[in-house]
Design a protein around this motif. Structure first.
Motif, mmCIF file in Angstrom:
data_model
loop_
_atom_site.group_PDB
_atom_site.id
_atom_site.type_symbol
_atom_site.label_atom_id
_atom_site.label_comp_id
_atom_site.label_asym_id
_atom_site.label_seq_id
_atom_site.Cartn_x
_atom_site.Cartn_y
_atom_site.Cartn_z
ATOM 1 N N ARG A 181 -43.574 -29.357 -3.022
ATOM 2 C CA ARG A 181 -42.641 -27.606 -3.991
ATOM 3 C C ARG A 181 -43.124 -27.952 -5.331
ATOM 4 O O ARG A 181 -42.971 -28.326 -6.301
ATOM 5 C CB ARG A 181 -41.058 -28.383 -3.570
ATOM 6 C CG ARG A 181 -40.947 -28.847 -2.117
ATOM 7 C CD ARG A 181 -40.212 -27.464 -1.814
ATOM 8 N NE ARG A 181 -39.978 -28.074 -0.484
ATOM 9 C CZ ARG A 181 -39.721 -26.808 0.716
ATOM 10 N NH1 ARG A 181 -40.112 -26.310 0.853
ATOM 11 N NH2 ARG A 181 -39.441 -26.964 2.093
ATOM 12 N N GLN A 239 -36.897 -22.380 -6.257
ATOM 13 C CA GLN A 239 -37.994 -23.426 -5.824
ATOM 14 C C GLN A 239 -38.565 -23.119 -4.599
ATOM 15 O O GLN A 239 -37.928 -22.228 -3.769
ATOM 16 C CB GLN A 239 -36.768 -24.336 -5.125
ATOM 17 C CG GLN A 239 -37.806 -25.804 -5.093
ATOM 18 C CD GLN A 239 -36.991 -27.143 -3.754
ATOM 19 O OE1 GLN A 239 -36.189 -26.726 -2.607
ATOM 20 N NE2 GLN A 239 -36.532 -28.656 -4.711
ATOM 21 N N ASP A 293 -42.183 -30.640 -8.326
ATOM 22 C CA ASP A 293 -40.803 -31.032 -8.315
ATOM 23 C C ASP A 293 -41.282 -33.010 -7.485
ATOM 24 O O ASP A 293 -42.244 -32.688 -7.057
ATOM 25 C CB ASP A 293 -40.253 -30.951 -7.010
ATOM 26 C CG ASP A 293 -38.866 -31.483 -6.306
ATOM 27 O OD1 ASP A 293 -38.761 -32.635 -6.812
ATOM 28 O OD2 ASP A 293 -37.806 -30.450 -6.127
ATOM 29 N N ASN A 294 -41.080 -33.828 -8.470
ATOM 30 C CA ASN A 294 -41.650 -35.237 -8.573
ATOM 31 C C ASN A 294 -40.761 -35.596 -7.358
ATOM 32 O O ASN A 294 -41.306 -36.705 -6.413
ATOM 33 C CB ASN A 294 -40.397 -35.491 -9.922
ATOM 34 C CG ASN A 294 -41.275 -35.689 -10.947
ATOM 35 O OD1 ASN A 294 -42.783 -35.333 -10.880
ATOM 36 N ND2 ASN A 294 -40.193 -35.438 -11.811
ATOM 37 N N GLU A 295 -39.623 -35.244 -6.162
ATOM 38 C CA GLU A 295 -39.088 -36.100 -5.375
ATOM 39 C C GLU A 295 -39.758 -35.220 -4.150
ATOM 40 O O GLU A 295 -40.047 -35.927 -3.250
ATOM 41 C CB GLU A 295 -37.769 -35.394 -5.026
ATOM 42 C CG GLU A 295 -37.012 -36.854 -6.352
ATOM 43 C CD GLU A 295 -35.397 -36.698 -5.991
ATOM 44 O OE1 GLU A 295 -34.784 -35.770 -5.020
ATOM 45 O OE2 GLU A 295 -34.897 -36.343 -6.976
ATOM 46 N N LEU A 296 -40.206 -33.957 -4.158
ATOM 47 C CA LEU A 296 -40.902 -33.302 -3.314
ATOM 48 C C LEU A 296 -42.024 -32.789 -3.760
ATOM 49 O O LEU A 296 -42.002 -31.676 -3.506
ATOM 50 C CB LEU A 296 -39.919 -32.266 -2.564
ATOM 51 C CG LEU A 296 -38.508 -32.710 -1.628
ATOM 52 C CD1 LEU A 296 -37.662 -31.513 -1.822
ATOM 53 C CD2 LEU A 296 -39.030 -33.273 -0.371
ATOM 54 N N LYS A 297 -43.178 -33.286 -3.881
ATOM 55 C CA LYS A 297 -44.719 -32.615 -4.216
ATOM 56 C C LYS A 297 -45.078 -31.542 -3.584
ATOM 57 O O LYS A 297 -45.872 -31.078 -4.430
ATOM 58 C CB LYS A 297 -45.488 -33.876 -4.079
ATOM 59 C CG LYS A 297 -45.211 -35.497 -4.702
ATOM 60 C CD LYS A 297 -45.004 -35.161 -6.238
ATOM 61 C CE LYS A 297 -44.961 -36.568 -6.891
ATOM 62 N NZ LYS A 297 -44.476 -36.454 -7.816
#
Length: 146
Positions: free
Chosen positions: A50, A29, A44-48
């Motif tokens: 990343r 990541q 990354d859907n949770e941390l756009k």
């Protein structure tokens, strides 16, 4: 200031955080960059901010654990965090002896320091068993770099 304390791997020449998923497959990541999407990374859907990618053991060029340390009042401390010019530090054994400040029941010594009180700041990189270690073992950091 971004303090690094994690496992890192180089994949395609890119330094990424990484962790094992299962059976010699890993997740790498890193910060979002448009060009990484064409190299197999996904947002990354949770941390756009990343991107990540699943890779095999053979896709990892080098891997190591990173911890950040500093000298404060002449002694080596582990850097827990840094924000707005303030550092949270944990003393190592030599500092605990000098300051007579040891862990006790429900107490761990923690120090707060201003950036101008930090004498030196660096990352120590240690090899991870089984992986190639192709990184500088110690990297000094300019305090105002971040």
């Amino acid at each position: 200031m971004r303090i690094r304390r994690d496992f890192f791997a180089k994949h395609m020449g890119i330094e990424c955080r990484f962790w094992e998923k299962e059976n010699s497959f890993y997740i790498v990541q890193t910060d979002y960059r448009e060009e990484l999407l064409s190299k197999g990374f996904r947002i990354d859907n949770e941390l756009k901010s990343r991107v990540f990618k699943e890779v095999s053991f053979n896709d990892i060029e080098s891997a190591y654990r990173v911890n950040t340390f500093c000298t404060y009042k002449g002694f080596k401390f582990f850097v827990e965090s840094a924000s707005n010019g303030k550092y949270t530090l944990r003393p190592l054994e030599e500092a605990m002896k000098h300051f007579n400040d040891f862990p006790k029941h429900a107490y761990d010594p923690v120090y707060e320091a201003e950036e101008n009180e930090i004498e030196k700041l660096w990352e120590e990189r240690e090899p991870i068993d089984g992986f190639v270690f192709d990184a500088e073992p110690i990297v000094y950091i300019e305090k105002n770099k971040y």
